[in-house]
Design an enzyme around this catalytic site. Sequence first.
Site, short mmCIF file in Angstrom:
data_model
loop_
_atom_site.label_atom_id
_atom_site.label_comp_id
_atom_site.label_asym_id
_atom_site.label_seq_id
_atom_site.Cartn_x
_atom_site.Cartn_y
_atom_site.Cartn_z
CE1 TYR A 134 -4.38 0.26 -0.23
CE2 TYR A 134 -4.25 -1.73 1.09
CZ TYR A 134 -4.97 -0.88 0.26
OH TYR A 134 -6.25 -1.17 -0.06
CD GLU A 152 -4.92 4.98 1.01
OE1 GLU A 152 -5.03 5.88 1.87
OE2 GLU A 152 -5.69 4.00 0.94
CB THR A 206 -5.70 3.32 -21.59
OG1 THR A 206 -5.82 3.45 -23.00
CG2 THR A 206 -7.05 3.50 -20.94
NE ARG A 247 -7.29 -4.08 -19.24
CZ ARG A 247 -7.58 -4.24 -20.54
NH1 ARG A 247 -6.94 -5.12 -21.26
NH2 ARG A 247 -8.51 -3.51 -21.10
CE LYS A 263 -8.22 1.58 -25.24
NZ LYS A 263 -8.36 2.39 -24.01
CG ASP A 275 -9.71 9.85 -23.90
OD1 ASP A 275 -8.70 9.12 -24.08
OD2 ASP A 275 -10.77 9.43 -23.40
N1 DSN Z 1 -13.10 0.24 -24.35
C1 DSN Z 1 -12.08 0.90 -25.11
C2 DSN Z 1 -12.15 0.56 -26.55
O1 DSN Z 1 -12.30 -0.60 -26.86
O2 DSN Z 1 -12.01 1.43 -27.40
C3 DSN Z 1 -12.05 2.34 -24.88
O3 DSN Z 1 -11.74 2.58 -23.57
#
Ligand code: DSN
Length: 418
Positions: free
Chosen positions: A52, A54, A224, A233, A227, A198
Amino acid sequence: MDKLLGEVDPQIVEIVANDLTRQQNSLMLIPSENYASRAVMETQASILANKYAEGYPGERYYNGCEFMDEVESLAIERAKALFGVEHVNVQPHAGSQANMAVYHALLEPGDTILGMSLSQGGHLTHGANVNFSGNFYNIAAYGVDAETERIDMEEIACLAEQHRPRLIVVGATAYPRHFDFAAWRQVADAVGAYLLADIAHIAGLIAGGVHPDPVPYADVITTTTHKTLRGPRGAMIMCKAEYADKIDRAVFPGLQGGPFLHTIAARAVAFKEASDPDFKRYQAQIVKNAKALAARLTENGFRLVSGGTDNHLMLIDLTTKYEKLSGRQAADHLEDAGIIVNKNTIPFDKRKPRTTSGLRIGTPMITTRGMAEDEMILVADFITETLENRQKAAIKRQIREKVKELCAQFPIYDFLSY
Ligand code: DSN
């Protein structure tokens, strides 16, 4: 405590092994997914998961955080260098939490957000009425031009003038074209709005220099990390220094408790990998592959939304080739042949989101495993042949075998054995 997973839980081992086989033998074409590297996966499975911490480096609410501070600081410094930003918060657990934190930091409930409609390519957190964003904030939605199927900046400027948003979100999950961030900045300035980019889908492309860069223009950037960026993740928020305190306080203690240091460490590893020159070549290949795939699908008679792609994904409009075939049915037929895609709404779709008239297809994963333009011809032809023969189970089985043979030439995770 020291037993192997196989001794403790053979059931879980079997599930993981089965998915490894599926990931190896399928053409994984979901544009928001990727294969993380061995180093990233190794870090995620490390003992850092036990702690932990925080708070933030140097200001923790727990003792014993010396190495947590080191790892989080490393992730922050690497992200700052990779994207050239003033401040980074690497703690958001996921993209939705990152966007929520930005709204929490900069807005009051009831403030107006201008975001892309989910049905035209946006994200749930850009104002969908089934999401917190659509419930807590007043949403004005934009989409694409009906004819060009591209974002029309004049239209965006009119909408901004009409709705006077406090925050504008530029970003999408199903938009195959570049974003002109400079033009978005002008619109935001004209109405005194914050600009949030974003970049979850395109973060890797931006870091790789193959998509315009939002950093000079956006007040805040969320992404994120799993990707096109090909990390674990998770998510992060980048911003100008003037918003740093507000953003940090919104993440912790505003919305989250303990950060997941094992995934933050894995993010640090991914940022190191992304700063290697090979990563630029990889990102360029993702785009080349998407263009090659789009060109062959078009030759094969499919209509692509906006006529093609500039990035890592494309949207097939099924209605022109197969009027009665929904995106959902098409995606299921493709899965029968070992080809994994998303059903997806197309702009002005007449079908519902669970059915859809489109398919969303991306090249990050097949590029990660080493496929290039020649293979894109095969992939496009497999998709075409499957949908042409969708009622013929034997042909779909034959294509599945061919898909498996192609995938065998591009192995993933050879080092894993279950
Ligand atoms: N769920 C994602 C996607 O597949 O594009 C976006 O966060």
